[in-house]
Design a protein around this motif. Structure first.
Motif, PDB file in Angstrom:
ATOM      1  N   LEU A 111      -2.997  55.604  31.892  1.00 37.18           N
ATOM      2  CA  LEU A 111      -2.050  55.142  32.902  1.00 37.18           C
ATOM      3  C   LEU A 111      -0.696  54.819  32.273  1.00 37.18           C
TER       4      LEU A 111
ATOM      5  N   GLY B   1       2.332  52.358  40.741  1.00 41.25           N
ATOM      6  CA  GLY B   1       1.184  53.240  40.758  1.00 41.25           C
ATOM      7  C   GLY B   1       1.134  54.129  41.991  1.00 41.25           C
TER       8      GLY B   1
ATOM      9  N   TRP C  57      -5.746  57.888  39.383  1.00 41.15           N
ATOM     10  CA  TRP C  57      -5.901  56.699  40.225  1.00 41.15           C
ATOM     11  C   TRP C  57      -7.063  56.850  41.190  1.00 41.15           C
TER      12      TRP C  57
END
Length: 505
Positions: A374, A235, A129
């Protein structure tokens, strides 16, 4: 000693003079009672600053990519974003109860050594990220400078990459108190310029074109919802307690969840909604966002506002990356790496810099591989989140903080129920998601192995590239299933274990 008594880590700590220095010296230490001075409302600032980025508008194009209409996309944003940050808020409650970072608190559910399994996944996710956000900042710099006619080539990218990485690393090395102050300032700057951006671009909205976008199926809607939840709250969920461990011990759980949710979701809901209007009005704009979200959004601005827009966009991305790299350093320490916290943050900063330079200069396409990466990590992280959330809501007492560092203590070395749940839910979850960027990331095409046996889709190969027929393969059912299944199993199977840990009937 009972679990309800506040305790201090037995290892040698830092004196008050050391703790008052500019650089935060706490790593995975137990935060002392004298340092727990934060209020629930303080949680608003880091989450708002990290999520007020104009990049949030770029998610509109990704949502439309699932084949949904504007109204369906709006529902996805209004539901998915707040819910995902509510889950973060629940994790944040553990930080107040246990005074240590998220991945140390998770030892209560997985065991002191068993926690290393989700810890490694969490570290990789955080590194991914923060590198992604740094890449966005570099690409935005190149695009804006190119439009201004002052160069957007290799030299600009090199300077931008070094400067962005330096800002991120310096802030994360300085630590919690500096970051909290920085975020409270950035909130006002980025929020103000974002409003200016919306005022200057509202004329580009074509309501008729937006309304004409056809609706998608239930599967497409679920796919968009899962992507939004993963891209926003889920996330961040693996670092949520890192920012609440300085909270007063008597802070309200409800207030912690509320301020965490408000800080994380208010800006994204507004930005995604406005982005849906812009992207739905201009197919070319929507297509450009896929490769350079912020740079593309800058192309519809007048020249005079490009510099303020660029500065704000980069600062917002840096703000988000700072949260990530600070927490990834803490996660590294929780894995047993015995170095000072600033050194751990610096190590992750070097990895971030290398990753950013490689992608910007050598990777032909990074968005597809990143999304694939992801999603692969998102499945085990969703399972971990379900396990830890169930663990948190089942507990009635604060953590025995000393035992979180002792494998022979009440939390033991391994909790095989949690570990088994994580492994099984992940295997099932990977079987129900597909690599949605098969052409860009063929290494991820092994997923989706349960879809055909369950009659949920058909796999084909077109010109050497994997393709799926049907609606459900695109729904990312595996992420939601891993989250829900792990929550339910933990809620039932570990209730007795948690009661024994807390020495209650």
């Amino acid at each position: 000693m009972t679990a309800s008594q506040p305790v201090q880590q037995p290892a040698p700590g830092f004196d008050e003079a050391t703790k008052s220095r500019l650089i935060e010296t706490n790593g995975i230490d137990i935060i002392s009672e004298s340092e727990r001075t934060a209020q629930p409302r303080d949680l608003f600032w880091p989450w708002f600053a990290a999520n007020v980025s104009v990049f949030g508008m770029g998610y509109a194009a990704f949502i439309y990519g699932f084949g949904v209409s504007f109204w369906q996309a709006l529902v996805v944003a209004l539901i998915g974003i707040p819910i995902s940050f509510v889950l973060c808020g629940i994790i944040a409650i553990a930080g107040k109860r246990g005074s240590v970072p998220t991945m140390v608190l998770s030892r209560a559910a997985f065991g002191v050594h068993g926690q290393k399994l989700p810890g490694i996944v969490s570290w990789l996710l955080s590194i991914g990220w923060e590198t992604f956000l740094a890449i966005m900042a570099v690409l935005a710099t190149a695009t804006v400078f190119d439009r201004l006619g002052i160069g957007g080539g290799a030299t600009t990218k090199i300077i931008a990459a070094v400067a962005v990485a330096a800002l991120i690393v310096i802030a994360s090395v300085l630590g919690y108190h500096t970051i909290m102050k920085l975020q409270s300032v950035l909130t006002w700057i980025t929020g103000a310029i974002t409003i200016v951006y919306m005022l200057l671009t509202v004329s580009h909205i074509d309501w008729a074109a937006v309304q004409a976008i056809p609706s998608g199926s239930v599967g497409q809607l679920l796919g968009a919802l899962t992507m939004v939840m993963t891209g926003f709250g889920l996330g961040w969920i693996n670092i949520a307690a890192d920012w609440s461990r300085y909270q007063h011990r008597d802070a309200s759980n409800g207030s912690i969840v509320l301020w965490n949710t408000l800080g994380g979701s208010v800006a994204p809901v507004i930005l995604v909604t406005f982005g849906l209007l812009l992207a739905g009005s201009d197919p070319a704009l929507s297509e450009g966002i896929a490769s350079d979200p912020i740079g593309t959004l800058a192309t519809i601005l007048p020249i005079w506002v490009l510099i303020p827009f660029w500065i704000t966009a980069v600062l917002a991305l840096v703000s988000g990356a700072v949260l990530g790299i600070y927490s990834s350093g803490l996660t590294l320490l929780s894995l047993g790496i015995r170095i000072p916290r600033p050194a751990a943050a610096a190590i992750d900063g070097v990895i971030l810099t290398i990753g950013t330079i490689w992608v910007v200069f050598f990777a032909e396409n990074f968005l597809g591989p990143f999304q694939s990466f992801l999603l692969i990590l998102g499945v085990p992280m969703a399972s971990w989140a379900g396990i830890l959330i169930a663990d948190i809501v089942t507990r009635k007492r604060p953590y025995d903080e000393l035992a979180l560092f002792e494998p022979t203590g009440r939390y033991q070395a391994f909790d095989w129920v949690s570990i088994g749940t994580l492994v099984v839910a992940t295997i099932i979850g990977w079987g129900l998601v597909i690599n949605q960027f098969a052409g860009d990331a063929p290494w991820a095409n092994w997923q989706g192995y349960l879809l055909e046996p369950l009659g949920l889709g058909t796999r084909t190969v077109v010109d050497g590239v994997e393709a799926w027929d049907g609606v459900w393969p695109w729904a990312n059912l595996g992420v939601l299933l891993a989250l829900v299944l792990s929550f339910v199993v933990t809620l039932i199977a570990r209730r007795g274990t948690i009661a024994r840990q807390e020495e209650r009937p």
